[in-house]
Every structure is written in structure tokens, then in C-alpha cells.
Motif scaffolding. Sequence first.
Motif, PDB file in Angstrom:
ATOM      1  N   UNK A 165      -3.288   1.692  -7.671  1.00  0.00           N
ATOM      2  CA  UNK A 165      -3.600   2.875  -8.474  1.00  0.00           C
ATOM      3  C   UNK A 165      -5.049   3.319  -8.235  1.00  0.00           C
ATOM      4  N   UNK A 223      -4.691  11.750  -4.682  1.00  0.00           N
ATOM      5  CA  UNK A 223      -3.734  12.737  -5.163  1.00  0.00           C
ATOM      6  C   UNK A 223      -2.415  12.606  -4.394  1.00  0.00           C
ATOM      7  N   UNK A 224      -1.310  12.546  -5.102  1.00  0.00           N
ATOM      8  CA  UNK A 224      -0.028  12.223  -4.461  1.00  0.00           C
ATOM      9  C   UNK A 224       0.577  13.383  -3.666  1.00  0.00           C
ATOM     10  N   UNK A 266       3.872   7.743  -2.947  1.00  0.00           N
ATOM     11  CA  UNK A 266       3.017   7.907  -4.123  1.00  0.00           C
ATOM     12  C   UNK A 266       3.847   7.935  -5.403  1.00  0.00           C
ATOM     13  N   UNK A 267       5.015   7.345  -5.372  1.00  0.00           N
ATOM     14  CA  UNK A 267       5.845   7.394  -6.571  1.00  0.00           C
ATOM     15  C   UNK A 267       5.185   6.657  -7.730  1.00  0.00           C
ATOM     16  N   UNK A 268       4.343   5.706  -7.436  1.00  0.00           N
ATOM     17  CA  UNK A 268       3.642   4.997  -8.512  1.00  0.00           C
ATOM     18  C   UNK A 268       2.795   5.959  -9.323  1.00  0.00           C
ATOM     19  N   UNK A 269       1.950   6.691  -8.631  1.00  0.00           N
ATOM     20  CA  UNK A 269       1.113   7.670  -9.308  1.00  0.00           C
ATOM     21  C   UNK A 269       1.958   8.786  -9.914  1.00  0.00           C
ATOM     22  N   UNK A 289       5.248   8.887 -10.867  1.00  0.00           N
ATOM     23  CA  UNK A 289       6.092   8.585 -12.025  1.00  0.00           C
ATOM     24  C   UNK A 289       5.246   8.280 -13.260  1.00  0.00           C
ATOM     25  N   UNK A 290       4.130   7.606 -13.078  1.00  0.00           N
ATOM     26  CA  UNK A 290       3.284   7.347 -14.248  1.00  0.00           C
ATOM     27  C   UNK A 290       2.657   8.643 -14.764  1.00  0.00           C
ATOM     28  N   UNK A 340      -6.862  11.139 -12.510  1.00  0.00           N
ATOM     29  CA  UNK A 340      -5.553  10.488 -12.585  1.00  0.00           C
ATOM     30  C   UNK A 340      -5.633   9.065 -13.146  1.00  0.00           C
ATOM     31  N   UNK A 391      -3.898   7.479 -16.414  1.00  0.00           N
ATOM     32  CA  UNK A 391      -3.075   6.265 -16.372  1.00  0.00           C
ATOM     33  C   UNK A 391      -3.481   5.288 -17.482  1.00  0.00           C
TER      34      UNK A 391
END
Lengths: 478, 478, 442, 442
Positions: free
Chosen positions: C100, C105-106, C112-115, C117-118, C328, C332
Amino acid sequence: MDRSVRGRMGTTLPSLDVPEEPLPPDGLLRGDLELPEVSEGELVRYFSQLSQLNFSIDTNFYPLGSCTMKYNPKLHDEMASLPGFSQIHPHQPESTVQGALKLVYQLQGLLSELMGMAAGSLAPLAGAGGELAGMLMTRAYHLSRGDTARSRVLIPDSAHGTNPASATMAGFEVVTLPSDADGNTDLDALRRTAGDDLAGVMLTLPSTLGLFDTNILEVCRIVNEAGGIVYGDGANLNALLGRAKLGELGFDVVHSNLHKTFSTPHGGGGPGAGPVMVAERLVPFLPAPVVERRESKEGGESYTLATPPQTIGKMGAFHGNFGVLVRAYTYIRLLGNAGISQISEDAVISANYVLSRLRHDYDLPYDRHCMHEVVLSARSLKRDHGVSALDVAKRLIDYDIHPPTMYFPLIVDEALMIEPTETESRETLDYFIDVMKTIAQEAQDDPALLHDAPHDTPNTRLDEARAARRPDLRWKPA
Amino acid sequence: MDRSVRGRMGTTLPSLDVPEEPLPPDGLLRGDLELPEVSEGELVRYFSQLSQLNFSIDTNFYPLGSCTMKYNPKLHDEMASLPGFSQIHPHQPESTVQGALKLVYQLQGLLSELMGMAAGSLAPLAGAGGELAGMLMTRAYHLSRGDTARSRVLIPDSAHGTNPASATMAGFEVVTLPSDADGNTDLDALRRTAGDDLAGVMLTLPSTLGLFDTNILEVCRIVNEAGGIVYGDGANLNALLGRAKLGELGFDVVHSNLHKTFSTPHGGGGPGAGPVMVAERLVPFLPAPVVERRESKEGGESYTLATPPQTIGKMGAFHGNFGVLVRAYTYIRLLGNAGISQISEDAVISANYVLSRLRHDYDLPYDRHCMHEVVLSARSLKRDHGVSALDVAKRLIDYDIHPPTMYFPLIVDEALMIEPTETESRETLDYFIDVMKTIAQEAQDDPALLHDAPHDTPNTRLDEARAARRPDLRWKPA
Amino acid sequence: MQSAGFTSPYSPHTDADRSVMLKAIGVSSVEELFQDIPPQHRSPILNIPDPLPELDLRREIEAMAGENVVPGDYPCFLGGGTYRHHVPAVVRQIAGRGEYMTSYTPYQPEVAQGTLQTTYEFQSLVSQLTGMEVANAGMYEGATALAEAALMAARITRRERIAVLDSVSPSYMQVLRTYSQGPGLTLDSVTSATDPLSTETACLIVQQPNFYGYLEDLEGLAERAHAQGALLVVCSDPIALGMFKPPGDYDADIVVAEGQSLGVAPSYGGPYVGFFACKERHLRQMPGRIVGKTVDTQGRTGYVLTLQTREQHIRRERATSNICTSVALIALVTTAYMAAQGRRGLRHVAELCYHKAHYAASLIERIPGYSLPFDGTFFREFVVTCPLPPAETNERLLERGIIGGLDVSPSVDNGMLLCVSEANSRAEIDSLAEALAEIGVG
Amino acid sequence: MQSAGFTSPYSPHTDADRSVMLKAIGVSSVEELFQDIPPQHRSPILNIPDPLPELDLRREIEAMAGENVVPGDYPCFLGGGTYRHHVPAVVRQIAGRGEYMTSYTPYQPEVAQGTLQTTYEFQSLVSQLTGMEVANAGMYEGATALAEAALMAARITRRERIAVLDSVSPSYMQVLRTYSQGPGLTLDSVTSATDPLSTETACLIVQQPNFYGYLEDLEGLAERAHAQGALLVVCSDPIALGMFKPPGDYDADIVVAEGQSLGVAPSYGGPYVGFFACKERHLRQMPGRIVGKTVDTQGRTGYVLTLQTREQHIRRERATSNICTSVALIALVTTAYMAAQGRRGLRHVAELCYHKAHYAASLIERIPGYSLPFDGTFFREFVVTCPLPPAETNERLLERGIIGGLDVSPSVDNGMLLCVSEANSRAEIDSLAEALAEIGVG
Ligand SMILES: Cc1ncc(COP(=O)(O)O)c(C=O)c1O
Ligand SMILES: Cc1ncc(COP(=O)(O)O)c(C=O)c1O
């Protein structure tokens, strides 16, 4: 490290702020020391990438039986790394570490209370260290009474390997104690072997079958009457917290694995801690040090490191794995009375839930309620489809689940020992159960799928025979 | 959160240690607030699992052009989270935060020196914030001289989108400035447009083409003579650290992105910081606050927050992204003079190495040495094989490499903007180069392989059109 | 010892690497690569200190940190936009994960699904909390979020006057002023009484609870704004939203908030995160990143940046904002905090603040010379009129090891804004009251 | 406020979950699942305090930590088995990754390559450092590693006497004694002079540098041991190995070391890690885990636990040791530390210690009343004879804000063992010397 390149630096060199002293003669000095040479960024990437190849509690369901892979609260790590704990030196004068000593003292008390024991020492460095301490205390106890012929220790056939190994290290002869058809201690066999040469027994409660030995009171009585010591391997205490105190059942000494029951992180294989708590008669023999509380006449209190009068000695150079103790202390205090009893309740419900929902898909060696873990068997799958416990275990990996403990305890064929722990949700258990059912079905439909599992990992099954035959245990500089 | 279950708790509730006050009337209170209900362990697993779906500097080569994805030293995070920095409140009396103010003061000085400027303010919260500050200063400067007709800002066609957006937010009209055939500013066009209505220009140096504008002195001269301000977008300063000072070249104001050049972590899209450093004539207009140093008569020193006399105002409620400033300060001080100059040298070597080794596999829009990044083009691949820059980018993912910036700058067709940074090893660059060559070959042999890439990720290409057409931007409680 | 010269631990290039690469490039020295820089300006003298090894540097920086007086070690009653709340350890741990921390920037959703989806989770929670239909992925911090809300209201209504209730934070006002210069917006300060808004008013800005900690009559204010076709913009407080009716329930059009109180360290003022939520119909006028849920080519759920045609990298000078790199990671943190607190936790924290602040007020009110100048419902902050000037009172408090409240005497005579949260123990509150009593009138 | 009762944040089960599960199990209450426990002992009274929320608990524990005097805040000159060295931040960060922290012994290699490969790296680095052919994955800590080395030597030689040089750490001696009880080994204390070893001697144990910080004549000792068919067991110091010839060069048979100094926090004595290396021909008598490199079914390199037939889970009462859970995470810390320091860094740190310790010694030696009783080459520690009893000297130092050295007066008259590393600045050393001079004879 494969990515080492001569001349790279992974850190900075602190400056020299004193005059130089001539170095000792060359004959004493080493030539080049080939450690890796990588930049700091490469170092981070290397270890970060590799870390992702691990399954872990933080990322996966990890029902590894006998290991109590429960969630490790993050608060614990913060507490253990407070400078007031992490930076203090074990040789500091006691007056400068009163906070640390108080914590150890309080934890001694909490663990004694939980196990129904008189006192204890937090010095042993893991479960096996606790076992060795317990067996050495057993030895010292008998010798202190001039009872020199007690050379044998009885250990159930279901016991963990550390038990016989520890008993041997303490100088005892190990005699195997069979289990009966219900998975309890075989009382007849016990009576036959409990004689004058009996030093003690090492029991695990609940047993490694995940069962509460319903003969336990009788077992303790028999051993006691024969003059032996009852040692409790507390690896499975997660089932009993607040539900039963081993001391009250007749145990003389118990170790507990703080890295299991008390949620300190397993660290890829340690560190842990294996405190031993004992009944009154073993208190003088405890390993050193223990922490004692002194009250001054003015009502002030202070804590001090003490050596029990007939101590078996030290289990390590210092005072135990203090960083681990801080974590366990934090755990017990946060959960408190109510939370501690909830642990065993939820752990036992979860295991029985898995048992009841998988009993028709896998063999159930003992048809009883289990405690905090359930031992299933892939015996029928093996017989009917050639699919082993190993195959089932490896196939679980494809579903992102860490395999259960396999082939242990040794008395169950094709054993799969499943310990869900209280920290896994019902949804996770349902997912696991569904996957296990699917796998049982796959075993019928497509056994090869299981033989070849896992499929999606960076490595498929590894050649362990080759590793042992031609050991390659290190790289050597070019 | 999909795993929320009514009644679960992710933390403990602090105890109430004061008498209760009657709550306000119900009419003021809300009903149920549907936040997720998960245990702490589930929370950790959720976020840990998801994190692994990210590519990141810690785990991947990430040559995202214009973003300077360099290694983020771990020391920085420890420094920023020292309680003496992380726990201090922005409203504390200045006498109680002298250490923090000193750090800001020193960083102001270091950045001014690096950019060859007279002074600066660290208040802007990201690059775009710095741009806005710079443009507002430009505005305030002209107005302060009664020069009210300066409404136009020239921005190269290659500029980053934030430049025109910031100029607009500052109330200017944006006029696009073309590049010449070598990728430099088109001087003729500049001369034509630099008139009485010119407020200033926004230049990026090196430009977003990765090229050092060889007309730069002339550009600054022309703008200056026309009465305009030269704004420098410092996003690409990684190429120039210690090699050239923008102030000496004729720039009036420069922002720098601490999250790029100065290695503070990108955080999945911030936080960053966008300090603005200015030449003498703009100093009075700096955004507030700036930190000033006071010497007492006894030789003691103290630091104080000050508001420049003609300030454009505040860029945020407080004093800038202090936690980011601590990191950048740590970076500059550790590397020092020697290390800072090494950055640009190594960054430029790396980019040119990539350029020289890939120039025959991809199109090279400008046949010159590049600076810290190289813009290639997939124009020929597109024409000959129907394979786009996007396809190449997505295929890189299958090789564990984060795609370069695509389709930017806008003046290069099928642009692939590659910024290796100085923290990637030659072995990593060689791997990347080999992969890029392989992909160029794959484009010929099997274009579908590229169209369908990536193949090994949890998600294949996502339907962005659908996302925009039917926005699903949140879950709603059942 | 061998003086090794300085080797950067951050750059892996060795001299051997460099020469191999320069050879491949076809130049004989690195200087050739910098030849585009005008020679007279090339490699200027750089007046920067020498490299400092980590150990030495750490000592120096720790010494600087040590010069600061740290809340927590000292009881602290400052609020006014930054709040001290207990942060569960798990929150820090989650946000510290390298994946993270060190991604960007995704832009490439497949990696970048981690960034993503969160962030979707963040948007959902912000929407829930504020009672609004949609939220974006976050702005720099609260004040710029508010300023961007004003710009957005002006765009939507095509009006150029911004009415700001006089109980809005002065520093937020300053940022509003900064952002208003470009588009030439006029800021009108209005009172909570009956100042009429004009039909040129784009929006009415209200802070709730207001800068002084008290609740405003959102219902009445919403009516007043809407009656003139103006939008209601509410600057809210996320912890207060744990117990109080959200602005969405009052028909607010845009809601912003400083998210810092949800798990983010005070850090001398930043980095923080601005929450930004609005009615769905205004979605395409929103500034900032927005994440949307969609499907991949195989029909699986996934997340992407969406509605990007609003943004600077597509729309350039016609974008809804210039914001690019945002915050971001801080978003988070707040996401993890909200998820950890959950339904019961946030309410509990809010009520703790409420009770503790009232307990403190009740003690202080009883001290001769001190009084509470405002009536109404307050949450976690309240203003006390001191017998001495607040700056002086604070000095005396500091001598007693207490960091007092914020001096608001510019707007309230001898007014001190005190903030009390669950992070203040009863003992701290009691010691504050005792100290104030001692200090008394001098 | 609603008193919610205590809900554990660590257990996700709600009452609804529990009842669904109990129903599936087919029992009507959870008590039925515990019915195997003898009723009179079921659910005993538990005298444990009530639950404590994180915030409250943190306050309590921080207060306990705050009662300790912290080296670093105070100059500290303690060594004697635990050493204070600078730890680069990157080391902590790496070991903090959840995937390393919260996995277990890598029984399932396909999902444990992270732990396995880093352990292989650890074994390689320990082998390099000690100059030995092979190393295991680590033991609990230095003293138990030494004790296990003695047991191993006894197994290999089938002899029962262990000769221990009298300059070995007293606490290591104590652990040797503990481990010797079971197998009935006899410990013989020998001096570095010419005591003959017997042909019953399994091994000669030497600490290098010895407990007092000085180098022993490893060459001579090796000869003496080998002449009798005994093994040479060396208890080494990893930082010293950065500059001094490793035991492997002296034909040592088994080398152990406390690894703590390589990046591990002192933590009041643990957790640490014991290094354990030996000649290849003794491999199968080694205790502990061993990781080996191999290939998978597709020929790709991978790592596994190997030679497990030595271990308790296979060999049970005939295992080479009872060790099971070891200290993998601490081994990882030292691996990261060694990799970060690299070839040049460890040498540099070692030389810094050498220079600083000698600087300190030279200052103290000049103070009237103080002297250095030993001759020879020392590394990072040295013994000073104080004019006052060391315990008293230390008290006086503490009054001056200095944590002094280790009292070794049991073995050296008025002896104080001082340790100086790169973590001690010159200013600290100077202040120690000044304080000692001040304290003088009383
Ligand atoms: C039943 C049982 N006993 C003993 C042990 C040994 O404990 P440790 O690994 O902490 O030495 C274990 C651990 O695996 C175990 O499961
Ligand atoms: C050339 C250029 N200018 C400006 C910016 C904007 O900076 P920030 O994202 O910090 O607002 C960027 C960042 O992406 C950039 O690459």
C-alpha cells in the motif's frame, strides 16, 4: 543471495568519532567476508517478494492441528517494541527494570491461576524447553528424596515427538503408553507399567486426538499412587482455558506454549515461550530465574529475580523470551476473565462444527465430541481411490487454505488434524467445509488432480528425497 | 465490506471514566450507522490479502514515467513516526514545537539551494497544489504591480494535465505552446504569443518527453522580456539534482514533488507534498506559513511560523504535509552533497541505457540522449501488427513488471514513457529490456497474446466503459 | 579504517555497472549525457551538507523530535481541526504494508486491486457516515475539500457568491479565500441568524459542529439555502457523525470533512485526508478520483478509476479540479479505522467524547472566573471564557505540564477552545480543572 | 451509554453464529461439548481481572515500560552476552511483514518458500561468517546452542566429559550444567594454560572473544583438543567475526554463537537466536531444523526442510534434540541485518567497536585507581579493576545518568566488564570516563 554484486551497499557506515587504534596483527584478522552486497531497495524487494510466497495467519486460513494458529493481535507487537521493553538490557540493575520485572511477576501469577498451579517459571524458551524443564524437575524431585531408581517415563502413543525427545534428554527411558478404543489412556496398560521405576507420565490434555481423556482423574491417581509425577503438555490448552485447571485435575507440572494458546506470533517457526507452572511440591525445583515480589515496610513493592532453592538451573542465558512474554501478558489482560473463557468455548464449537459437517465425507476415528481440534482420516479415500491425506492436504492449497497437520498423531492412519481456532469466522469454516467436500468428490472423480496438487503455487511438490540424499544447505561464494 | 456480520467487533471499547451526561434529544441523534462489523483478525486478513494484489516498489519494478517510482527508504517512515513528530498538534504553541519548526526551516533551505531559489514555502500539499500556489503568486505579482491585463499562461503541448488545470484554477486562460521537431520549445511560436497579456509560462524541465529543452535560456529570456513569470514544474527534477539549478536558468518559481524526487512513498496515490521555491521577486507572495529563524541577542535561536507580507494565503488548514517533509529531510541529509548528485547521474544513465538498448525494437520519437526517462512509441507495432502501447503495457504485467506511463505526453503516438530511476539495478534493467524485446517479438508472432494480456492476474482487463456508464461507487447496507 | 568514500545505499549502480552502461549507450563519460544543459550552468556548486550515515542522522533527528513537547506525555486539550483519538494498533499495522505504501495511483487496475477495492470501501464508508449518495476517493485535507466544494457549487449553480457561516473555522476560511482568487468568487460571511442569502449565492457553507464545538441548526440553514436556489455545503466531523444525524438527513448537497480524527496521527498538521461526498446528480462535477466497481473480460468483479473525463489528465484546463496525487494512504488509514470501530465502536467513541467534554465543561464552569459563553449542544469542544488572556493562561498551564486549549480570543473575548476526547483520561481532565482554578485570575 | 458487555475483538463468533453451529453439531448448549471434563472440575472460578480495552491497557503497559531505565536515553556500557548495536530501519521493516510473522514452521514447502528460502540464506550466511561447512536454521539462543553442541560432541565421540575453558560466560556455564544433567555429562573447567585434556573428553569449549572480551589462542586450543581426539567447540561472536579470523580457520568442529548482536533488540534477554554450524561430516548429528535446496516436479528450484530423520517428530526418543519451535523470525532479522551490512558493513561495524572500546579503555586506564587487569587483544569488551566495588561504582554512575558495566567481581577482584560499540557515541564514552574519575575511590 543470488543478486549480490561486488561494491553495492545495503546501508550506510556509521562514522568513526574516536581516534583509531592500530588493528591487531594480520594473523588474527580474516580476509574477505563474502556477505551479500545489495542495495537497500533490492533487499526490501527480495524479502518482500519472498514473503508473499508464504501462507500465513494474516493472509490465509491455517488450521494446522496442534499448533493453534490463531490471529495474532497487532497490539502485542507494539507493546513488545516499546523502547522501555525492547531496548532494556538483561544485565541492567534490578532497580532500573522494575516495570519489566513486574510484568513477568504478574504473568507468572496469571498463568498459575489459569492452570491451577502454585507457581511457575517463564524461563523456558519454547514448548520443548518447558518439557525438558518439567522432566528435569521430575528427576530432581525424585533424586531430592533419594528416590534414585525412577528411570522410566510413560508417554502415550499419540504424544507429540518432543515429549519422548525431552524425556530422553532429561535422562529417562521412554515407555509407550497405548490409547484405548475411545482414544483415552488405556488404564490397564497404565496400571501394568506404573511401578517403582516410574518417574512420571507425560500427558497431553486434550490429547493430540483432540479428545478430553475421560480417564484423566484415574490416570493421575494411579501415577500419583505409584509415586510418579504427572506432566502436562499444555500445547492444547486452548480447549480448556477457563473450563478446567490442570492443577485441579491432578497434574504436577504443565508447560504452556505462549505462541499457541496465548496468541504470540509463530514467526515462521518461533520464537515462542514455554513457561512451566507447577504444583507446590515442585516449586523449589523451578528453572531460574523466577520473579519475586518484595514489600518494604513502608508498603512499597519491588520485584527481584530469584533462584529457586533446588533449581534445575537455567534454560537459557537470560530470563526467558521476554518479548514473547509481553505479548502474552497483553493478550490475557485485554481479554480478561470473560474473554479468556470465550476462547475455549468458541474454539471447541468451531472444531465440533467442522467435525459434524465433515463426518460423512472423511473417516472419523473416534466417534465423540472433540475439543478444540478434530482428527479426521483419509483412510477410505486412500483405500477406495488411492488418494492420501497428503493429496488432500496439497489440494487444499489450491483453494488458498493451509493444509492441516498430516500423519499425526501416529496412531491414526492418514490423519488430518484440523484446528480451526476461535478466531476464524463461521463463513471461513463453511468455505473450508465446502472445499473439503469438493476434494472428497474430486478424489472419486479425478484422483490425478489431487496427486498433482498443488497446481497454482510457484513450486509444485518438491523432491524431499533428493534434498536429503544430496544436501545442498548453503550457497558458496563463487 | 462483504464480510460484515452484525455483532462482530474489530476493536475494544474504551471505558467511560467520567459521569454520564444526558444525551442530546433524539431528534439530533442518528439511527444505526452501518459500518462494517468484523473481528480484528478478519480485518487484517482482508487488508493483507488485498494488499498483495498491488504491484508496488517494494515488490516490483515500476518504471512509471513522470512518477519517479524510486525506492522509499524505510528509515523515513521510522523518523516520521517518532512520537515527537507524529503526535504533535498543529495548534501547539511555537515554543513547544521548536524541533519541528527547525526541521521545516532547514528543509526550506535545502530545497532552495537545490533549486537555486531565494526562498520557499513547504505548504502545498502535492505537485498540483504547488502549481496552483505558483500560478496564484504569478497572479498576485502582476496585480501588485497594477499589471491587470496579464490573463494568459502558455503551456507546452507536452505538459502534464495538472498544469493547464492549475492555471485555470488560478483564473488564467491557457494557451498551448507547441514543441519543435527536436522536442524543445518552439521559439517562434513563443515569440509570437509572448505579449502584454502574458502572465507566464509553465515549463517542465526536463520536459515530459524526458528531454532537456536546449532552448531553455532563450525561453526564459523571451518570457522575462515580455514581462511574464517562468514557472517550473519540478516533477522531473530527478534528472537535474546537483546538475543544474532552475533558478540559475531563469525560472521564477518551481514546485517539487517530494513524493517523486525526494523518495517519500507514493502511498497508492498520496500523500505527497509540493513545496514551491521562488526567486527574490516572488518571495513576498509565498503561501503561508513559512518558517523563519530568529536569533536572540544572547545568540540563542528560535523558529517561528510567519505569513509573507503579500501572501496568496494558505494552501491547507495547517502547515503542509509535515509527515512527508520529515521523510524528504531525512533523505536529503542522509545522501548529502555526494549522494544527491549521484541520483541524477544514475537516473540518467539508466534511462539512456534503456533507450539505447530498445531503440531498434520500438520507435524513438526524438533521436537524442534523454534525461531521467525515455519516451518510446509503439507506433510501428500498432501499424504493422495492430498491437498498441496498451497491449505492450498489459503484457509487461505477465512478466511482473508494472507498465510504464502510457499515452502521455499526448504529442507522442502510442507513447510508452519509461522512468527506471536510479534505484533499480542493472540486472533489473536488463530483465526489463529482454522482456520488452520479447514482447516486440510476440507482437509479430502472436498479437492475440498481447491483446488478451494480462493473463495471470486475479482480474483480466476491466470494463472501464461500463464502470463509467453505470457508476457503482459504493455498497449500500442490505 | 579504510575511508570508503560514500556509497549510496539507495542506488545499486557500481562503477563497473556505470561503465558497462555508458559503453552500451555509446558515450565515454556521463558528462556527455548532460551536455544539453548550458555549460555555464552545468554542475553548479551545491551547498548541501555531506552525507550522514543512518546512525548519526537518526541521533540528530531524534534530538529534533525530542525538542518538541509531546501530547500524551503531556495532557493536551487542543482541537480546532485536528483531534487526538485513540488509534487501535491494527490500523497502523495495516497501513504500513509496503504494497500500500509504495504503489501509486491505480492507473493499471489489474495490478492495483488492493488500492482500488479499499478505496471503493472508503467511498462506501464515507457515504454511509455522511448520509450522502456518493463520495470520492478523498481530497488533500478538510480545508481544501471545503474550498473545492465551494468551486463545485459555483460550477453547478453558475453563481459566484459563497455564503459562509461565521462559525466556520478561520483557517478553513483562509483556504477558501486562497481558492476563490482564481475564479473570482466573493465570500460573504453570514450569521446563523437571519441574514438573507442572495439569489447570486452558489452555496451556504456550514461547519457542523461549528468551529466552537456547537451544533448549528442544519434544518433551518438548509431551508434558507435551498430557498434561494443555493446549495448547502456542510463541513462535518467524522467522529461527531458517530452519534449525530448526518448532513445527508438534512438534505445537504455537498458534505466535506477532515478525516484525520479517524485513526490518523496529528503529525503537526498533515498528511490528512479530506472527505468529499455529494448528491448523485452532482457526480460529474465532483473533483478528485473516483473508483467504480465493474467486471473484467471474464465477468469477474473488479474495480477501476472511473469518470476520469472530469479529471485534469483527460480534461486538462476544463477539469473539475487540478488534483492528481491525493492522499490514498491516509484514506486507507481511515478506512481501516472505521472498519475496526464498526457500527458500535464509532458510536461509542463519539459518546465518550461527548461525556468527557461535558464533564470537563461542568468542572471548569464551576471555577470562579471561568464561564461558558455559548448556549446550545456541544460535542467534543467548547469555549471557555478565561479570567486571563488565553495565551497567558496557556503559558501557566504549560508550566504545570499541561497543553491547554486553542486561543480564540480574536473572535471570543478571552475565549479558549477546549477539546476533550476519549484520549483524555479523567485524571487529565481533573488536573486541567485544578490547574485552571489555581491559575485563576493571575 | 449502553453497557455492551464484553465482545472479544479476536473471536468473530456472534451468539447467532454459535447457535447455528451448535445446532449443526446437534447439541443444545455449549456445555454439552465440555461434558467429558469431570463435573466437579468444570468451569472453575477464574481469578483473572476483567477485560481491559486497548486504550486503557495500553496506558497501563506503557506505564510499566516507563518504569524501566532505557539504554539509549542513558548511555549504557553493558555487554556480557547481549550487545547494543545500531539496527538499520530496513531490518525491522522486513521482519515485520505479516507473512513472516504469522506463518509457522514450513512443513508445507509449496506455501512456505518465503520462510524456507530466507532460512537457506541464513544458513549460508552463518556458514560464511563462522567459516564452517554447514549451519542449521538456528537454535533458541547462544547458551542452549552451546549446550546442544556439548551434547552433540558427546554423541559423536561417545565420551562423557566436557572440558570448558574458564573464560566462558558464567551464565552459559549454568545452561551447560542444566543440559548435562540428563545425559550425565561431567563438566571440567580448564584454564587456557596447559591443563591436559583426558581421552574421555568429548570436546573442549572455548568462547572467542572470551567472556572478558579478549581473544583466546584458538590455534593452540584446537591442537590440544584434537590431540586427545576431542572436538573443538567454539562459542563465537558474530560482530567480532566481521574482522577476526573465523573458528573454521582454526579447524573448529562445532561453532555456536548468540546472534542477537546482528540486528536484534536486547529485549531484556530474549527472544534471540543461536547460531549453530559444524563440519559437514557431523551433519547428521546436528540438532535443529535444516533447510535444503531441491527441485519440484517440474524441475524448478525450491527449498524444503530436510534431514528430518534427525528430529523429534520422526525419531522421537532417539532424536538429536527435542527442539521444535525455534526462532525463525529472529533468524530472519539477523539474515536481513547481515545482508544489509554486507561485505563492507560488518567489517566496518566490527572495526568501529574495536576502536571505540580501545578509546574507552585508554581513557579509563589513565584514571587514577582504575586499571586493566588483563593483557592481550580485546575486541568490544574489556575488564576494568575499579577502586570501589563495581556494584557501588554502578550505583554512582546511575546517579549520573549512566548505566555502567557488568559486575564481574565474583571472578575478577573489583572487576567491571565494560562494553563499547558503535552505538556509544564519543560523548557517551567521555562522560563515562569523567564520571568514573569523579567517583574515583569514593
Ligand atoms: C502437542 C505438542 N506438544 C509439544 C509441542 C512442542 O512445542 P514447541 O514447538 O513450542 O517446542 C508441540 C508443538 O508443535 C505440540 O503440538
Ligand atoms: C509532470 C508532472 N507535473 C505535475 C504532476 C502533478 O503532481 P501531483 O500529482 O503531486 O499533484 C505530475 C504528477 O503526476 C507530473 O508527472
